[in-house]
Design a protein around this motif. Structure first.
Motif, short mmCIF file in Angstrom:
data_model
loop_
_atom_site.label_atom_id
_atom_site.label_comp_id
_atom_site.label_asym_id
_atom_site.label_seq_id
_atom_site.Cartn_x
_atom_site.Cartn_y
_atom_site.Cartn_z
N ARG A 1 0.81 -1.22 0.00
CA ARG A 1 0.00 0.00 0.00
C ARG A 1 0.84 1.27 0.00
NH1 ARG A 1 -5.52 -0.93 2.63
NH2 ARG A 1 -5.76 -3.18 2.73
N LEU A 2 2.12 1.14 0.31
CA LEU A 2 2.99 2.32 0.35
C LEU A 2 3.58 2.66 -1.01
CD1 LEU A 2 4.92 1.82 3.70
CD2 LEU A 2 3.31 3.64 3.15
N TYR A 3 3.63 1.70 -1.93
CA TYR A 3 4.14 1.91 -3.28
C TYR A 3 5.61 2.29 -3.32
CZ TYR A 3 -0.81 1.84 -4.37
OH TYR A 3 -2.12 1.46 -4.48
N ALA A 4 6.32 2.10 -2.24
CA ALA A 4 7.76 2.39 -2.20
C ALA A 4 8.35 1.71 -0.97
CB ALA A 4 8.02 3.89 -2.16
N ASP A 5 9.66 1.65 -0.93
CA ASP A 5 10.36 1.06 0.21
C ASP A 5 10.04 1.83 1.49
OD1 ASP A 5 12.62 -0.50 1.47
OD2 ASP A 5 13.38 1.55 1.67
N ILE A 6 9.91 1.13 2.61
CA ILE A 6 9.49 1.77 3.86
C ILE A 6 10.52 2.79 4.33
CG2 ILE A 6 8.92 1.38 6.29
CD1 ILE A 6 7.78 -1.31 5.54
N THR A 7 11.81 2.47 4.22
CA THR A 7 12.83 3.44 4.62
C THR A 7 12.75 4.70 3.78
OG1 THR A 7 14.35 1.73 5.42
CG2 THR A 7 15.32 3.84 4.78
N THR A 8 12.57 4.54 2.49
CA THR A 8 12.47 5.70 1.60
C THR A 8 11.26 6.55 1.96
OG1 THR A 8 13.44 4.32 -0.14
CG2 THR A 8 12.44 6.40 -0.81
N ILE A 9 10.13 5.92 2.19
CA ILE A 9 8.94 6.66 2.62
C ILE A 9 9.20 7.36 3.95
CG2 ILE A 9 6.58 6.35 3.50
CD1 ILE A 9 6.63 6.34 0.51
N GLY A 10 9.90 6.68 4.86
CA GLY A 10 10.21 7.27 6.15
C GLY A 10 10.99 8.55 6.04
N LEU A 11 11.93 8.61 5.11
CA LEU A 11 12.70 9.83 4.91
C LEU A 11 11.88 10.92 4.22
CD1 LEU A 11 16.13 8.31 3.89
CD2 LEU A 11 15.72 9.80 5.85
N LEU A 12 11.06 10.53 3.26
CA LEU A 12 10.24 11.52 2.56
C LEU A 12 9.21 12.16 3.48
CD1 LEU A 12 9.55 9.71 -0.85
CD2 LEU A 12 11.16 11.56 -0.42
N PHE A 13 8.63 11.37 4.36
CA PHE A 13 7.54 11.86 5.21
C PHE A 13 8.01 12.28 6.60
CE2 PHE A 13 4.95 9.87 2.02
CZ PHE A 13 3.72 10.51 2.08
N ASP A 14 9.23 11.92 6.97
CA ASP A 14 9.68 12.04 8.36
C ASP A 14 8.73 11.29 9.28
OD1 ASP A 14 11.37 12.81 10.42
OD2 ASP A 14 10.19 14.59 10.90
N LEU A 15 8.22 10.18 8.77
CA LEU A 15 7.36 9.28 9.54
C LEU A 15 7.69 7.86 9.12
CD1 LEU A 15 3.77 10.85 9.42
CD2 LEU A 15 5.23 10.60 11.44
N CYS A 16 7.75 6.99 10.11
CA CYS A 16 8.09 5.61 9.82
C CYS A 16 7.37 4.70 10.81
CB CYS A 16 9.61 5.42 9.95
SG CYS A 16 10.22 3.87 9.25
N PRO A 17 6.95 3.52 10.38
CA PRO A 17 6.36 2.58 11.34
C PRO A 17 7.35 2.24 12.44
CG PRO A 17 5.90 1.87 9.09
CD PRO A 17 6.90 2.98 8.99
N VAL A 18 6.90 2.38 13.67
CA VAL A 18 7.77 2.12 14.81
C VAL A 18 8.24 0.68 14.83
CG1 VAL A 18 7.83 2.03 17.34
CG2 VAL A 18 6.83 4.01 16.19
N ASP A 19 7.36 -0.26 14.51
CA ASP A 19 7.76 -1.67 14.56
C ASP A 19 8.75 -2.02 13.46
OD1 ASP A 19 5.90 -1.50 12.51
OD2 ASP A 19 4.49 -2.92 13.37
N TYR A 20 8.74 -1.26 12.37
CA TYR A 20 9.72 -1.48 11.31
C TYR A 20 11.12 -1.14 11.81
CZ TYR A 20 12.32 -0.61 6.97
OH TYR A 20 13.26 -0.60 5.97
N LEU A 21 11.25 -0.06 12.56
CA LEU A 21 12.54 0.34 13.09
C LEU A 21 12.96 -0.55 14.25
CD1 LEU A 21 12.04 4.20 13.05
CD2 LEU A 21 13.51 2.88 11.53
#
Length: 1163
Positions: free
Chosen positions: A410-430
């Protein structure tokens, strides 16, 4: 706004929540401001449960809820409930009945009507409402909200006086839905998920209760109460769809509550009536807590604000007010409505209603609006003044073949990349773990997925990826500027664009072998070109990209769009994309800069802007074909076409009503008069959309252009509609010059501001002795998909350092925390902060001695990578006034029910639950005796839970010591007072106390310890393995902070020493002394324990679960063995179709086992 327009088709009304309540402050420190935004709020269960869970002995704050929903029926019902509780109506009878029962007895109905009339009397104006007894704690965000709620209260009050034919039609509709719910959906298991770890037990009962609820219209099993409930509850009969029954077929009150205690503590079989009584008892507790909180004269009484409107529109309005101060927006409140957003001046200007929030809950809007749309709209509303600001998303419908991986898709991109673009990341991913369990979801999905069971509940907690770094956590959350290469960023953004619109491509249906699923998914469209433009606008503002570099980024996107021929409809949507880019001030393509000609319909205009608004009125009879055909809910769009061109525009707004021309020929404008009867009226449908003026004036004569409202071509509608509507699927089409149906108006781009490049701010607590840091540079990999590295340059300004560096001094580099690298040159130190956890051990150093700068290049970390959050996997972050665990949610232990260890079948469900914390990877590591700190922690927690519950030995042990396997030394003792249900996280916790055997307090306990350590103490040693003790020292502060009921003092060691934990060394205390000896009532249960009460600190241990979207949890399905011969499948293991539990390798083995299995084979 950003979501496609859908033909409504079948509408579902959700008067009652379909997931169990959650505490919305679970990730906020009790001292932090709690401004909470609920998007798609639904019923008030989450508000009530949050207030119930608030630790009032420590949290002296106002809970300020802004509750947004598109359905006026939901908000109208919520206010009824809040006000009836405020008036102290009986919670478990009248309030319960009027809110949850489809049919009411005479007394409950009369009280409901009386309450409606009371609210009608207070709601003729905002001023009157504010002065009412409810105005102090229920606020209206817009005047439109109050007007619509008042309209619904009037409908409820007057339904009893309807003509007989209308009354009969309503009752018939409910009878029909009742029959459908029982016969077609009678085995609905959704309510059972509110039981969490005992879901499989609840599944035996909840279908029975569900059927009884729809058969009788009440939750009671008492025949007299069933017989008395003869009057239809009017609050179920009115919704956006109008009058009648649109209540969702799966509606049941039990879904909103927590039933783990009911089923888990039962000593005998649980009946449906038992489950209802458990839900009613919980509801009464919530209502009591709400009544107490608002009855208080304290200024900290909670506030509930109601905002009627589409979630994306509401976010846009709140953001616009926060940045510009504008109360009114030229945006309708919702699709199919013409009412424009207008915020309440008294609330937002005079009284300072919040427009940024410390917690945002988006319900399961992901399923309806698309995850990226939800993030783009809500992320800007997160407060930067709250260090622990948090955003929650969730979904209930899995669209991928593997539901556990659906979230990533559903994110259409890598989670780390999305995390940097949005300054938001799933806590459980980290973190690589989650303290919230979804093992019951995984089990149910695994059992039923072959039956095309697509329900899978995924809840995701989002925080700033650098906010888990405890070192720079003082003060506001800082957003560090980032620098991307324009070519790389443009390529990445186009790849996201391509994925968003992959359904426009010819290969989508055949992308894999599941053609049926692909065809179904092709009809579910969440994104338009406007969505993508808003995403780009967010990225530009978030990254603060200068205009020149940004033009390079967008030109790269547009060039790739023109080069890529795989999306066959992309050319048709290109003008829509370019027009929206210009409208939002994101980018202007070169040919939009020329002034369009004054010609045809624009000839008399004073000026011809680059954009125009086209309004088309669609005669009501043209909609008949869509109303008659069973086509579901296809997307709609508008067209501008001729024999030569075909441009499609998906950002369409519609409403029923009349268009009235205003203004003059040189300054044309119109007003829209909405038909209050809507679908039941006779007015035409008015569709409005934006086009680039140039496509009307420059390419073809206007008289050749056709304007149309059309249905998107999808497999679901082509067969049904092509014969009726033709190959263009146009519902209505006419010439652009048809002035009886078409209006053309000049449209100005939306106001935009020039990008402000923020100055770099060094967070408090970081050392800056060498020079000035520049913005972090993000380098993507060769595919422009993954983050390859982060680079930070330090321009050397210190004269001494410049001299030493120029003379050949080599900087030393060390990672001091997840996001911080420390540079040392001689006696000078500089801390470099990255926006994401990094792998510091793999750093690269670039020394430019002539240019006097140092660059530190580091790869990003992640769930299964080195360093990063593994340096302190369980951080406790601090601000000036508060401390809070970052990835372990807070609990109010006094509000959690105690787990009865004498409960029936405890061993079966609890062992399965806590045994499912490890992933297949971790199980493999464990089997091979590999070292992994988190796996060791999970193993130790498992041992504590099975022993303290008694499910392994039959006798509960409540006293544990952690013994280091290498040194045989023990320096930590756990006293387990109780096991409790962590209800909203669907797991269990050990409510207990920790006693670190540190040097400073050991002398005071020397006389008492022998008794505790002796045979009468009943202590169990738990062996901890290599490096695990260090992890426990890191984890204990988080387990203590999560249940804290006391304030940290001015002399707190955490603050004076500037670190948490205080130590990771053996025989030293990792905890501050602030909580020592406090809240220790549980220690009095054992006389011997009470002697140690002054030295212990309360804690809440919980299992730590693997992250199911990252790795498989539990046993690999290929590892299952046949119940008869223990083979692993011939060729594939199969599950018994009856009980869904026993597995066989072949039909022959199943037949062989049937004689013994048949007696036990129950669904």
């Amino acid at each position: 706004m950003a979501h496609p327009l859908y033909w409504p088709g079948k509408y579902f009304f959700y008067p009652i929540g379909n997931t169990s309540a959650v505490c919305l402050t679970r990730d906020l420190a009790p001292e932090e401001t709690a401004n909470i935004l609920l998007l798609g709020c639904g019923d008030p269960r989450n508000v009530l449960y949050t207030i119930f869970s608030e630790p009032r002995d420590i949290a002296n704050r106002t809970l300020d809820f802004t509750c947004c929903d598109i359905e006026p029926g939901v908000l109208a019902r919520n206010v009824l409930l809040f006000t009836m509780v405020a008036d102290n109506q009986p919670y478990d009878t009248v309030v319960w009945n009027t809110f949850f029962h489809i049919y009411l007895d005479v007394e409950s109905h009369a009280l409901l009507v009386k309450q409606c009339n009371k609210l009608i009397g207070f709601s003729d104006s905002l001023k009157r409402w504010d002065a009412s007894p409810y105005g102090s704690f229920i606020k209206m965000s817009t005047e439109y909200t109050l007007a619509e709620l008042r309209r619904h209260w009037s409908l409820y009050a007057n339904m009893q006086d309807l003509p007989p034919d209308r009354t009969k039609a309503i009752y018939d509709a409910f009878n029909k839905q009742s029959k459908s719910s029982i016969e077609e959906h009678g085995l609905l298991y959704n309510p059972a998920r509110s039981s969490g770890p005992v879901m499989m037990k609840a599944m035996m009962i909840t279908p029975e209760q569900f059927q009884a609820y729809w058969r009788n219209g009440v939750t009671s099993s008492d025949s007299r109460e069933i017989a008395a409930a003869t009057l239809l509850n009017p609050t179920f009969a009115y919704s956006l769809a109008g009058e009648g029954c649109t209540v969702h077929y799966g509606t049941t009150p039990l879904s909103s509550f927590h039933l783990a205690g009911v089923f888990g503590n039962a000593k005998s079989a649980v009946s449906a009536a038992d489950a209802v009584r458990g839900a009613q008892a919980e509801f009464s507790d919530w209502c009591s807590a709400f009544h107490t909180s608002i009855a208080s004269t304290s200024p900290d009484a909670p506030i509930v604000r109601l905002f009627l409107g589409d979630a994306l529109v509401a976010c846009h309005a709140l953001r616009a007010f926060a940045t510009t101060g504008a109360l009114s927006m030229n945006i309708p409140v919702a699709p199919w409505k013409s009412q424009l957003i207008q915020l309440n001046r008294d609330e937002y200007v005079s009284r300072g209603a919040p427009t940024t929030f410390s917690a945002i809950d988006t319900s399961n809007l992901d399923d309806y609006l698309g995850l990226l749309n939800v993030l783009v709209a809500s992320a800007p509303l997160l407060s930067t003044s709250a260090r622990s600001s948090v955003l929650y998303t969730e979904s209930l419908v899995a669209m991928e073949e593997d539901a556990t991986k659906d979230f990533v898709e559903r994110l259409y991109a890598d989670i780390t990349t999305i995390g940097l673009l949005f300054d938001l990341c799933p806590v459980d991913y980290l973190s690589g773990f989650n303290a919230r369990s979804n093992t019951h979801e995984l089990l149910t999905y695994d059992v039923f997925k072959k039956a095309n069971f697509t329900s899978f509940h995924q809840v995701t907690t989002w925080k700033s990826p650098s906010s888990g770094d405890a070192v720079p956590s003082q003060g506001d959350r800082l957003r560090q500027p980032l620098v991307f290469d324009p070519h790389q960023l443009g390529t990445l953004l186009y790849d996201i664009y391509h994925e968003l619109f992959a359904k426009d491509g010819v290969g989508y249906l055949t992308r894999d072998s599941n053609l049926l699923r692909n065809a179904s998914k092709s009809s579910i469209i969440h994104y338009t070109r406007e969505s993508f433009v808003l995403f780009l606008k967010f990225i530009k503002e978030r990254l603060a990209i200068p205009d020149g570099r940004w033009s390079e980024v967008v030109e790269r996107v547009l060039n790739l769009s023109l080069e890529d021929t795989s999306l066959i409809l992309d050319r048709n949507n290109y003008q829509d994309l370019c027009g929206q880019l210009h409208r939002y001030g994101v980018h202007t393509v070169h040919y939009y800069r020329q002034v369009p000609r004054k010609i045809g319909l624009t000839a008399s205009w004073d000026t011809v802007p680059s954009l125009a608004r086209v309004i088309i009125t669609v005669p009501r009879e043209k909609l008949t074909v869509l109303e008659r055909e069973r086509i579901g809910t296809p997307p709609l769009h508008c067209d501008i076409r001729s024999s030569q061109v075909h441009n499609m525009f998906a950002a369409v707004h519609v409403a029923f009503g009349q268009v009235v021309s205003m203004g003059t020929k040189s300054h044309p404008r119109v007003i829209m008069r909405e038909d209050p009867k809507g679908w039941e009226g006779t007015s035409p449908l008015v569709a409005s959309f934006i086009v680039p003026t140039i496509i009307l004036t420059e390419f073809e004569p206007m008289e050749n252009l056709i304007v149309a409202l059309s249905v998107r071509s999808t497999p679901a509608v082509v067969g049904a509609l092509v014969k009726k509507l033709g190959s263009t699927l146009s519902v209505f089409a006419t010439k652009l010059t048809d002035t009886s149906h078409v209006y053309l108006l000049p449209e100005q781009p939306l106001p935009s501001k020039k990008t402000q490049i923020p100055s770099l701010v060094t967070p408090a607590g970081l050392l800056t002795q060498i020079g000035k840091p520049e913005a972090v540079v993000v380098d993507l990999d060769e595919e422009c998909e993954l983050v390859a590295s982060l680079t930070c340059r330090i321009s050397i300004e210190n004269k001494t350092v410049k001299e030493e560096f120029g003379a050949g001094a080599t900087p030393t580099i060390a990672q001091v925390s997840p996001c911080i690298m420390r540079i040392t040159v001689g006696n000078h130190v500089q801390d470099v902060m990255y926006p994401f956890p990094v792998i510091g051990s793999q750093y690269k150093l670039r020394n430019a001695r002539k240019s006097s700068y140092i660059e530190v290049v580091v790869p990003v970390s992640g769930s299964f990578k080195a360093d990063g959050m593994k340096l302190n996997p369980f951080p406790v972050t601090s601000t000036e006034n508060s401390l809070a665990p970052w990835n372990v949610h807070r609990l109010n232990l006094s509000r959690l029910p105690i787990l009865d260890v004498e409960g029936k079948d405890l061993k079966l469900w609890l062992n399965a639950h806590i045994g499912a914390t490890m992933s297949s990877r971790e199980l493999s590591l464990r089997k091979k005796h590999k070292t992994d700190a988190l796996m060791f922690i999970k193993d130790t927690l498992h041992a504590i839970f099975v022993q303290s519950s008694g499910i392994q030995t039959g006798t509960p042990y409540r006293l544990f010591t952690l013994e280091d396997d290498t040194t045989k030394n023990s320096d930590t003792i756990f006293f387990i007072s109780d096991l409790r249900y962590d209800l909203h996280s669907h797991t269990v916790v050990c409510d207990g106390y920790v006693l670190p055997l540190a040097h400073d307090i050991l002398p005071e306990m020397l006389d008492m310890l022998p008794k505790l350590l002796g045979p009468d103490g009943g202590m169990m040693k738990v062996k901890v393995l290599e490096g695990e003790m260090r992890s426990w020292k890191q984890l204990l502060p988080a387990f203590v902070e999560r249940c804290r009921t006391w304030q940290h003092g001015g002399s707190c060691e955490y603050r004076s020493q500037g670190k948490i934990p205080l130590t990771e060394a053996m025989e030293e205390d990792p905890l501050c002394s602030c909580g020592r000896g406090k809240d220790t009532e549980g220690m009095s249960k054992v006389p011997l324990w009470s002697l140690f009460a002054p030295y212990v600190t309360r804690m809440a241990l919980s299992p730590l679960f693997a992250v199911s979207y990252l790795e498989r949890v539990g046993r690999n399905p290929d590892a299952y063995k046949c119940s008869v011969c223990r083979k692993r499948g011939n060729p594939k293991i199969m599950t018994c179709g009856g009980c869904k539990r026993v597995r066989y390798c072949s039909k022959a083995c199943q037949r062989k086992d049937w004689k013994s299995h048949s007696a036990k084979c129950k669904p």
